[in-house]
Structure formats: structure tokens, C-alpha cells
Write a protein that holds these residues in place. Structure first.
Motif, mmCIF file in Angstrom:
data_model
loop_
_atom_site.group_PDB
_atom_site.id
_atom_site.type_symbol
_atom_site.label_atom_id
_atom_site.label_comp_id
_atom_site.label_asym_id
_atom_site.label_seq_id
_atom_site.Cartn_x
_atom_site.Cartn_y
_atom_site.Cartn_z
ATOM 1 N N GLY A 35 19.313 0.122 -68.375
ATOM 2 C CA GLY A 35 19.826 -0.627 -66.263
ATOM 3 C C GLY A 35 18.922 -1.678 -66.293
ATOM 4 N N ASP A 36 18.028 -1.555 -65.629
ATOM 5 C CA ASP A 36 17.222 -3.081 -64.762
ATOM 6 C C ASP A 36 16.011 -2.013 -65.313
ATOM 7 O OD1 ASP A 36 16.218 -0.675 -63.037
ATOM 8 O OD2 ASP A 36 16.783 -2.842 -61.488
ATOM 9 N N LYS A 63 10.524 3.120 -64.307
ATOM 10 C CA LYS A 63 10.106 4.769 -64.183
ATOM 11 C C LYS A 63 10.543 6.345 -64.480
ATOM 12 C CE LYS A 63 13.142 7.349 -60.150
ATOM 13 N NZ LYS A 63 14.902 6.631 -59.042
ATOM 14 N N VAL A 64 12.347 5.360 -65.799
ATOM 15 C CA VAL A 64 11.740 6.548 -66.837
ATOM 16 C C VAL A 64 10.605 6.766 -67.326
ATOM 17 C CG1 VAL A 64 13.216 7.081 -68.531
ATOM 18 C CG2 VAL A 64 14.157 6.086 -66.889
ATOM 19 N N HIS A 95 8.501 10.206 -68.105
ATOM 20 C CA HIS A 95 8.295 11.097 -69.337
ATOM 21 C C HIS A 95 7.134 10.233 -69.990
ATOM 22 C CE1 HIS A 95 11.570 13.409 -67.897
ATOM 23 N NE2 HIS A 95 12.031 11.906 -67.694
ATOM 24 N N PRO A 96 5.782 10.601 -69.541
ATOM 25 C CA PRO A 96 4.942 9.820 -70.620
ATOM 26 C C PRO A 96 4.604 10.706 -72.033
ATOM 27 C CG PRO A 96 3.941 11.294 -68.834
ATOM 28 C CD PRO A 96 5.399 11.548 -69.154
#
Length: 69
Positions: free
Chosen positions: A55-56, A62-63, A67-68
Motif C-alpha cells: 500500500g501507500d 502504520k505497520v 511492529h517495531p
């Protein structure tokens, strides 16, 4: 030369490639800049691939924030 116990001012150059220092520095700086250009292109291509897959940019950000590493 068998001993360093002499006046080095009279010995002359004691290392190879005398006079090429500026050329070597310019080559090193050019290679350093070239490495950065190649790295930026590679990272941009990788980002574009990730955008196509996931995606953008905001979705990827955001992902990654969720999930660092």
C-alpha cells in the motif's frame, strides 16, 4: 636505507606515490558520493516495491509503528 638515524630532511620522500595525494582524495570523495547515490537509488526502489506490495507510505509507516523491530 638501512637505518632511521639520519636527518630525514635529507632523505627525501619515505612513502610511495608522492604528489598523488590530491588525486587520491578526489577519487575517494567521488567514490563516496557515488556510493551514496547508488544507496539512495536502491532504497527508493525498495520503498517503491514495498508500496506496491503493502500500500501507500502511510500504511507502511502504520505497520512499522505497530511492529517495531
Amino acid at each position: 636505507m638501512t637505518t632511521w638515524a639520519v636527518d630525514l630532511a635529507n632523505v627525501g620522500p619515505v612513502y610511495p606515490w608522492i604528489g598523488f595525494e590530491l588525486i587520491m582524495v578526489l577519487v575517494a570523495v567521488a567514490l563516496w558520493i557515488l556510493w551514496h547515490v547508488i544507496q539512495i537509488r536502491h532504497e527508493n526502489a525498495e520503498l517503491e516495491r514495498d508500496i506496491r506490495l503493502y500500500g501507500d507510505r502511510e500504511s507502511i509507516r502504520k505497520v512499522l509503528d505497530e511492529h517495531p523491530v
